[in-house]
Design an enzyme around this catalytic site. Structure first.
Site, PDB file in Angstrom:
ATOM      1  N   GLY A   1       0.821  -1.207   0.000  1.00  0.00           N
ATOM      2  CA  GLY A   1       0.000   0.000   0.000  1.00  0.00           C
ATOM      3  C   GLY A   1       0.851   1.250   0.000  1.00  0.00           C
ATOM      4  N   SER A   2       0.294   2.299   0.548  1.00  0.00           N
ATOM      5  CA  SER A   2       0.953   3.606   0.507  1.00  0.00           C
ATOM      6  C   SER A   2       2.061   3.705   1.550  1.00  0.00           C
ATOM      7  CB  SER A   2      -0.073   4.712   0.753  1.00  0.00           C
ATOM      8  OG  SER A   2      -0.523   4.688   2.099  1.00  0.00           O
ATOM      9  N   THR A   3       2.972   4.644   1.308  1.00  0.00           N
ATOM     10  CA  THR A   3       4.052   4.900   2.260  1.00  0.00           C
ATOM     11  C   THR A   3       3.495   5.388   3.595  1.00  0.00           C
ATOM     12  OG1 THR A   3       5.548   5.448   0.443  1.00  0.00           O
ATOM     13  CG2 THR A   3       6.164   6.215   2.629  1.00  0.00           C
TER      14      THR A   3
ATOM     15  N   VAL B   1       0.572   4.720   5.094  1.00  0.00           N
ATOM     16  CA  VAL B   1       0.040   3.612   5.884  1.00  0.00           C
ATOM     17  C   VAL B   1       1.156   2.636   6.249  1.00  0.00           C
ATOM     18  CG1 VAL B   1      -1.635   1.728   5.943  1.00  0.00           C
ATOM     19  CG2 VAL B   1      -2.223   3.881   4.809  1.00  0.00           C
ATOM     20  N   GLY B   2       2.123   2.487   5.360  1.00  0.00           N
ATOM     21  CA  GLY B   2       3.251   1.605   5.652  1.00  0.00           C
ATOM     22  C   GLY B   2       3.988   2.003   6.913  1.00  0.00           C
TER      23      GLY B   2
ATOM     24  N   GLU C   1       5.568  -3.474   0.940  1.00  0.00           N
ATOM     25  CA  GLU C   1       5.616  -3.257  -0.506  1.00  0.00           C
ATOM     26  C   GLU C   1       4.908  -1.930  -0.776  1.00  0.00           C
ATOM     27  OE1 GLU C   1       7.331  -4.901  -2.495  1.00  0.00           O
ATOM     28  OE2 GLU C   1       7.753  -6.736  -1.397  1.00  0.00           O
TER      29      GLU C   1
ATOM     30  N   CYS D   1       1.870   0.465  -8.242  1.00  0.00           N
ATOM     31  CA  CYS D   1       3.088   0.943  -7.600  1.00  0.00           C
ATOM     32  C   CYS D   1       4.285   0.971  -8.539  1.00  0.00           C
ATOM     33  CB  CYS D   1       3.403   0.095  -6.368  1.00  0.00           C
ATOM     34  SG  CYS D   1       3.531  -1.670  -6.719  1.00  0.00           S
TER      35      CYS D   1
END
Length: 478
Positions: free
Chosen positions: A197-199, A201-202, A219, A254
């Site tokens: 997912g997104s940076t 949320v990561g 990822e 991505c």
């Protein structure tokens, strides 16, 4: 319409407990069990390919080829290949020791499953990103929860319906829902968390996992650049391949080529090549907005508004696209984009392709190095010198030469990010490795005690000489 139902919050702990109990029972460890479950996953996809393709179309608007190529056939082939290779992957390794004493110690590296794991899935490739990590967990001997995205409710509902019909429900489960369900899942103790997912949320996932010392695979994404070495490549081939890669899932992935760097004296020639490819891809009356165009749609109104705001805000020159109709946004090519343009701030994640003119390859590399580490760098060149410059002077999850997007079909190499684009990897054996702990063991023979007991107190000069041989090894000059 999907029959999307949230998993009750009080059921999530029960699912977790059941999967933990199953793992601790040893049920998932035998080779025969893992092979059977991997092949069952392959049958799930093969038997229900049309239903999965239809669900993908409903949720993200991808037509049959664009959905089947990266998501359906990939999974089936990987399940069979994993089942065929699993025995060799599971075999313990026996490193050779150059030390005469340690050579008798039966040095072994065992392939131990990490335990109970979770895969948190995004909406944009909802089948393969759900099932590839699941396949790795099955192969490694883990139990696994799959948490699909609420933004792809048709696929998520279908997976929740299908998995219990094919896989062992004591070991594998789907939890559906949104933020409350995900939050509840992350309050539990896992042995590995896999997140795509997104940076933004990561970072939240990683911070939460750190509290329980849980290993994580992230990822993420980022702005994956393209450099077109215009003196050493065919511009028309490069333009077609970049445009095709950017059109996949309407740019909502991505590894999508996010912006193009090209020597400024060749920008106009590249633009002409893009225009030619564009008109070839979408010769219909409305171009890529036409129903016949087979372009995917934008996932929701908020994303569409964000993309249209970027198009409106750019200071570059729009040479193609810019329009929107229904849930589609035309693939928009923008030239003369400067580094401080709105299109260059964050990952676009949509059908916009900025072209940034540069002086030469050295400036292109400086631009790439000056930004967060991308998931992928795309390099179009036939020059070995330029290739080596990118290998040695740039960082990225992967470096792909002379194509875009198609690296997702190469399961023989790891797929994953670096730095800001994530960490950890998967695909093929690398999926097995992700959910496997390399557990080392030695067996020091009792017969060696005749020598080893010199290490016991009281310490002697003889023991010091015998047990610290590294001090007397001659280190060669460089």
């Amino acid at each position: 319409m999907s029959n999307f139902q949230h998993t009750p919050l009080d059921e999530i702990s029960k699912i977790h407990e059941k999967l933990r109990s199953t793992f601790e029972s040893g049920k998932t460890l035998p080779l025969s069990y893992r092979r059977a479950q991997a092949l069952a996953l392959g049958r799930l996809v093969q038997d229900n390919a049309e239903a999965l393709l239809n669900a993908i179309y409903v949720d993200v608007g991808r037509q049959k080829l664009e959905a089947n190529m990266p998501e359906i056939s990939q999974v089936v082939g990987s399940c069979v290949a994993t089942a065929d290779s699993l025995e060799s992957w599971m075999e313990p390794e026996k490193p050779k020791s150059t030390d005469a004493l340690r050579s008798t110690w039966d040095i072994t590296i065992h392939k131990a499953p990490k335990g109970i794991v979770i895969n948190i899935v995004p909406w944009n490739y909802p089948v393969i990103i759900a099932l590839y990590p699941l396949l790795g967990a099955i192969a490694a001997g883990c139990t696994c929860v799959v948490k699909p995205s609420e933004l792809s409710p048709t696929v998520s509902s279908l997976l929740a319906d299908l998995l219990p019909k094919y896989l062992d429900t004591d070991a594998y489960a789907v939890v559906n829902g949104a933020i409350p369900e995900t939050k509840r899942l992350l309050e539990l103790k896992w042995d590995h968390i896999f997140f795509t997912g997104s940076t933004t949320v990561g970072r939240i996932i990683a911070a939460g996992a750190a509290k329980q010392l849980t290993p994580v695979t992230l990822e993420l994404g980022g702005k994956s650049p393209v450099f077109i070495d215009s003196d050493n490549t065919d511009l028309e081939i490069a333009a077609g391949r970049v445009l095709w890669g950017r059109s996949q899932n309407a740019g909502q992935l991505c590894v999508s080529p996010d912006y193009v760097l090209v020597p400024r004296d060749k920008q106009d020639a590249l633009v002409a090549a893009f225009e030619k490819a564009y008109d070839t891809f979408w010769p219909h009356a409305k171009g890529c907005l036409d129903e016949k165009s087979e372009m995917g749609h934008i996932i929701n109104t908020a994303s569409q508004d964000r993309i249209l705001k970027l198009i409106k805000g750019t200071q570059g020159t729009i040479v193609k696209g810019g329009q929107s109709e229904g849930r589609r946004v035309a693939l928009t090519i923008v030239k003369d984009v400067k580094l401080d343009d709105v299109l260059m701030k964050d990952e676009i994640f949509g059908p916009i392709l900025p072209i940034v003119p540069v002086d030469d390859v050295n400036e292109a590399i400086r631009i790439i190095r000056g930004r967060p580490t991308p998931l992928t760098i795309y390099l179009f060149t036939e020059s070995a010198e330029t290739k080596n410059m990118f290998i040695q002077r740039t960082r990225s999850g992967s470096l792909i030469l002379n194509d875009t997007f198609s690296q997702l079909g190469v399961t023989e190499m790891p797929f994953g990010g670096c730095g800001d684009s994530g960490y950890g990897s998967y695909f093929g054996k690398y999926s097995f490795d992700t959910f496997t702990h390399l557990r080392s063991s030695t067996n020091v023979p009792l017969a060696a005690d005749a020598f080893l007991k010199i290490r016991f107190p009281p310490y002697t000069e003889q023991a010091y000489e015998a047990l610290t041989p590294g001090f007397r090894v001659k280190v060669p000059d460089v």
